[in-house]
Design an enzyme around this catalytic site. Structure first.
Site, PDB file in Angstrom:
ATOM      1  N   GLU A 107      37.694 -43.108 134.991  1.00 49.55           N
ATOM      2  CA  GLU A 107      38.501 -43.988 135.832  1.00 49.55           C
ATOM      3  C   GLU A 107      37.923 -44.098 137.235  1.00 49.55           C
ATOM      4  O   GLU A 107      37.932 -45.181 137.839  1.00 49.55           O
ATOM      5  CB  GLU A 107      39.951 -43.500 135.864  1.00 49.55           C
ATOM      6  CG  GLU A 107      40.649 -43.622 134.512  1.00 49.55           C
ATOM      7  CD  GLU A 107      42.148 -43.516 134.618  1.00 49.55           C
ATOM      8  OE1 GLU A 107      42.796 -44.536 134.895  1.00 49.55           O
ATOM      9  OE2 GLU A 107      42.675 -42.396 134.424  1.00 49.55           O
ATOM     10  N   GLU A 110      43.602 -40.222 126.825  1.00 52.28           N
ATOM     11  CA  GLU A 110      44.955 -39.766 127.147  1.00 52.28           C
ATOM     12  C   GLU A 110      45.931 -39.910 125.976  1.00 52.28           C
ATOM     13  O   GLU A 110      46.917 -39.163 125.884  1.00 52.28           O
ATOM     14  CB  GLU A 110      45.475 -40.534 128.365  1.00 52.28           C
ATOM     15  CG  GLU A 110      44.870 -40.119 129.688  1.00 52.28           C
ATOM     16  CD  GLU A 110      43.533 -40.802 129.983  1.00 52.28           C
ATOM     17  OE1 GLU A 110      43.041 -40.658 131.114  1.00 52.28           O
ATOM     18  OE2 GLU A 110      42.979 -41.473 129.076  1.00 52.28           O
TER      19      GLU A 110
END
Length: 270
Positions: free
Chosen positions: A122, A142
């Protein structure tokens, strides 16, 4: 009396004489995102915002860029408590952190030499350019713990590769190789493993040596395109580009072009 040893920061920022900031993640053994790394990354971004270097390279020490998040420390306590408010507040911090990286007014390069999972991917997506070795791999995994990426990675991935591929990568929680992501337009350049660190620094240094204010204008225009579409980018372009005529870099480069021809100008970032 024995002195208490000082624990080194998981993230350091070193700015060289040419104005290139090298941000190094070093939190062995796997550069897992925990509270210490969270605070160190926030401090590093604040340092970049204050120092205003001419460019930044984000890199990592160790065999991997990151194995992801320390789930036991970061997420498990909130899950045990069923604390949605705490999760929302924490993710608001992450989104803000990703946004601040994305909005830095100078070129940013992320160098991935190996496995780059979750938060590290990210951060990479929040940077302007991602360079990687062919053996690097990436993942937003995730979903394996019932979460979704929350630093802006999903939407930035969609911006680079399209919403369909963002869904594929996020929902399958898979690991994707650098060569495949280069074909998707997520990784900007593949660099051989031999000499990778030096080559990544050279690219970042090249950008840092360029017209810093012009690079900032380019970033502003592209940010408006991403956030508001083509017309929003059109609206901001005249002011962003026109203001460059008041910069020393443009004035010097124009004079250099007239007197010596193309490619002879040097830039100071002013």
């Amino acid at each position: 009396m024995t002195a208490t040893p000082v624990t080194p920061s998981p993230v350091t920022v070193d700015v060289d004489d040419a104005g290139l900031a090298v941000v190094t993640i070093d939190h062995p053994p796997l550069n897992l995102y925990d509270e210490a790394l969270h605070e160190a990354l926030r401090a590093a971004v604040a340092e970049l915002e204050g120092a205003r270097p001419r460019g930044a390279l984000v890199r990592a020490e160790g065999k991997v860029v990151s194995g992801g998040v320390d789930v036991k420390q970061v997420f498990h306590p909130m899950a045990q408590a069923g604390d949605a408010a705490a999760g929302t507040a924490y993710f608001a911090e992450l989104v803000d952190l990703g946004r601040r990286i994305h909005h830095l007014p100078f070129p940013t390069v992320f160098a991935a030499h190996g496995l780059t999972l979750t938060w590290a991917f990210e951060v990479a997506l929040a940077c302007d350019l991602i360079v990687a070795t062919p053996r690097a791999s990436f993942g937003l995994i995730e979903a394996t713990v019932g979460l979704t990426p929350a630093m802006g990675g999903t939407q930035r991935l969609a911006e680079r590769a399209g919403a369909g591929r963002a869904r594929l990568l996020v929902m399958t929680a898979g690991r994707f190789g650098a060569d495949e992501l280069e074909r998707w337009g997520v990784v900007d350049r593949l660099i051989p493993e031999d000499g990778f660190d030096a080559a990544a620094r050279e690219l970042a240094a090249q950008l840092a040596a360029g017209p810093t204010r012009a690079h900032a204008a380019t970033k502003e225009i592209l940010r408006h395109l991403a956030e508001g579409g083509l017309e929003a980018a059109h609206e901001v372009t005249p002011q962003a580009a026109g203001a460059l005529f008041a910069t020393a870099d443009l004035q010097g480069a124009m004079a250099s072009f007239v007197e010596q021809g193309h490619g002879k100008a040097t830039f100071t970032g002013e």
